[in-house]
Motif scaffolding. Sequence first.
Motif, mmCIF file in Angstrom:
data_model
loop_
_atom_site.group_PDB
_atom_site.id
_atom_site.type_symbol
_atom_site.label_atom_id
_atom_site.label_comp_id
_atom_site.label_asym_id
_atom_site.label_seq_id
_atom_site.Cartn_x
_atom_site.Cartn_y
_atom_site.Cartn_z
ATOM 1 N N SER A 125 5.685 -0.472 -3.152
ATOM 2 C CA SER A 125 5.870 0.662 -2.527
ATOM 3 C C SER A 125 4.832 1.609 -2.876
ATOM 4 O O SER A 125 4.270 2.589 -2.286
ATOM 5 N N LYS A 126 4.674 1.692 -4.256
ATOM 6 C CA LYS A 126 3.525 2.642 -5.061
ATOM 7 C C LYS A 126 2.248 2.223 -4.482
ATOM 8 O O LYS A 126 1.515 3.065 -4.249
ATOM 9 N N ARG A 127 2.011 0.913 -4.543
ATOM 10 C CA ARG A 127 0.802 0.510 -4.475
ATOM 11 C C ARG A 127 0.167 0.199 -3.076
ATOM 12 O O ARG A 127 -0.832 -0.203 -2.693
ATOM 13 N N TYR A 128 1.299 0.178 -2.063
ATOM 14 C CA TYR A 128 0.703 0.034 -0.685
ATOM 15 C C TYR A 128 -0.399 0.679 -0.138
ATOM 16 O O TYR A 128 -1.241 0.192 0.615
ATOM 17 N N THR A 129 -0.528 1.971 -0.480
ATOM 18 C CA THR A 129 -1.578 2.831 -0.249
ATOM 19 C C THR A 129 -2.986 2.273 -0.655
ATOM 20 O O THR A 129 -4.009 2.253 0.019
ATOM 21 N N ILE A 130 -2.802 2.004 -1.910
ATOM 22 C CA ILE A 130 -4.183 0.957 -2.601
ATOM 23 C C ILE A 130 -4.368 0.081 -1.769
ATOM 24 O O ILE A 130 -5.764 -0.469 -1.538
ATOM 25 N N PHE A 131 -3.413 -0.895 -1.331
ATOM 26 C CA PHE A 131 -3.842 -2.311 -0.838
ATOM 27 C C PHE A 131 -4.343 -1.992 0.633
ATOM 28 O O PHE A 131 -5.363 -2.505 0.965
ATOM 29 N N MET A 132 -3.588 -0.857 1.308
ATOM 30 C CA MET A 132 -4.208 -0.780 2.510
ATOM 31 C C MET A 132 -5.759 -0.198 2.480
ATOM 32 O O MET A 132 -6.539 -0.389 3.333
ATOM 33 N N THR A 133 -6.020 0.562 1.605
ATOM 34 C CA THR A 133 -7.380 1.186 1.405
ATOM 35 C C THR A 133 -8.214 0.069 1.177
ATOM 36 O O THR A 133 -9.325 0.174 1.611
ATOM 37 N N ASN A 134 -7.988 -0.879 0.442
ATOM 38 C CA ASN A 134 -8.604 -1.941 0.137
ATOM 39 C C ASN A 134 -9.051 -2.825 1.352
ATOM 40 O O ASN A 134 -10.116 -3.351 1.598
#
Length: 534
Positions: free
Chosen positions: A192-201
């Motif tokens: 949930s916390k890292r979803y934004t980082i993964f999507m940005t990648n």
Amino acid sequence: MPIKIQKLLLFFIVVLLFSNCKSVERYNSELAQPIPVEKLQKDIDYTQRKLNRLYPNLHGYISKEKLDYKFDSIRNVVNKPMTSKEFYFVISPVISSVRQGHMTMTPVLPKFTKKENKRMKKAGDGPMSQFFYEWENDKLFITQNKSANKKIKLGSEVISVNGIQPQAIYNKYKKSLVSDGFNTTYLRKSFSKRYTIFMTNEIGINDSLKFVFKEKDSVFEQVISRFKKDNKVGVKVKTKVKSVDSVKTAVKKPVDKKKLKEENKFNKIYGYNKLLNEYAKSLKFFQSDSSVAILRVKNFSDGIHKKAYEAIFDSIKKKNIKNLIIDIRDNPGGKVADAVDLYSHLTNKEFVILQPAIVTSKTSLWKLGLFRNIPKLPYPFAAAFYPFYMGFSYFRTTKNNDGTYQYKLIGSKKRPNAENYFDGKIYVLINGGSFSASCILSASLKANPNVTFVGEETGGAFNGTVAGIMPVVDLPNSKIPLRLGLMDIKTINQTEVDGRGVFPDVEIPLTVSDKVKNKDPQLDWILDDIKKKR
């Protein structure tokens, strides 16, 4: 200032800005290029060498033979050039196999020039960061909406972003997710916390994105653009505080300087987060039951904990509270000293809650990662401080009879309990987001007879974790950041169930639906239990 000096200064500023733009451009260009096999192999060797030299309890959850085999296996896989993004999916699962929640690898994202960063800051929050997400039952839900679009209700499911489904992101990145030991409750919190980082990648940083949401049976599209919430001229959003236990948010005109100073002092002590409009430490008394108070600790990082807890427990004693609820759900941890100080107010005797931390050598703590985390301007000051830190950590690290090395922490030596300690009934609310220092507190309180835990298994391990000082090192060629813990921190109170978190005495789920409806079955159970025992 003479004109010649002004021109010279201007020249150096222009050169600095130009070199920054060029370095960013070069960095991004290199990042997109395939890296030769020999250099990728060197990154694998570098990673394994760093772990063996710096990481204590490396084989707590995986044997040396199995970990060495995993490194050898990826050496065989890396037989052709790869980009940094491709290499991340090869090496990050090996790091995750160590099963230490603080040790993570993060995808390498492109850098931006100062001009680009300034433009984006002026334009406001990016589309992805305008929401808080919760991963539940293989679906992604919105739990907070900071965007200007109020059509998107809390509890709405994210079907896709720019055509990419959250399930596809989870399946692609799940091997890089890690928790302490064999715990599973933390993994969904981590995603949930890292979803934004993964999507940005996957899609980079954008000024607008097309979201597809589902609310009940209705599926709808919304374009979310950068958004900056500006206050009206002459009006400020202030937090009016009447007491430790009474926190209200109101829109007011600027207050006088003395009152503003007091307010700023209060906010500093209790760790006010302006972005989230909440305090790291907050106390609430129940009007319906004057014997009950709830202490919410959002993290052990913000605020001046000693002053905060002193005032909080003075207030608890003054109100003659008999039942104290400590809510550390979704508390990611922070300073060990903060958690130890809180514990001192929850016990009636002297205590030691931590064993001395195990480190790999007398010099392993020198790998502080200091210069990576600060701007270049303070480098000279940091360089002047660093030798003193090296000497301090060296002499504070001692060698044990078995050849290991230890470093004494706050909490690993006997200390008295606080004078205004609480001696009534304690309930602790925990969940998969309770991690690190939250688990040190929880594991220590588990030994006390007057404490009942409610919720779900903590995300961090009961018996301890590898954390403390956590430098980030960049792999030399792929530039992938690797965060390492340098201290193996274990609690005095241990459990035979190794590799799991602190289990609740009463297990009750809390769903996204509960949050949206403003329901809290875990807290409701505690309040009912207090009534029954009265």
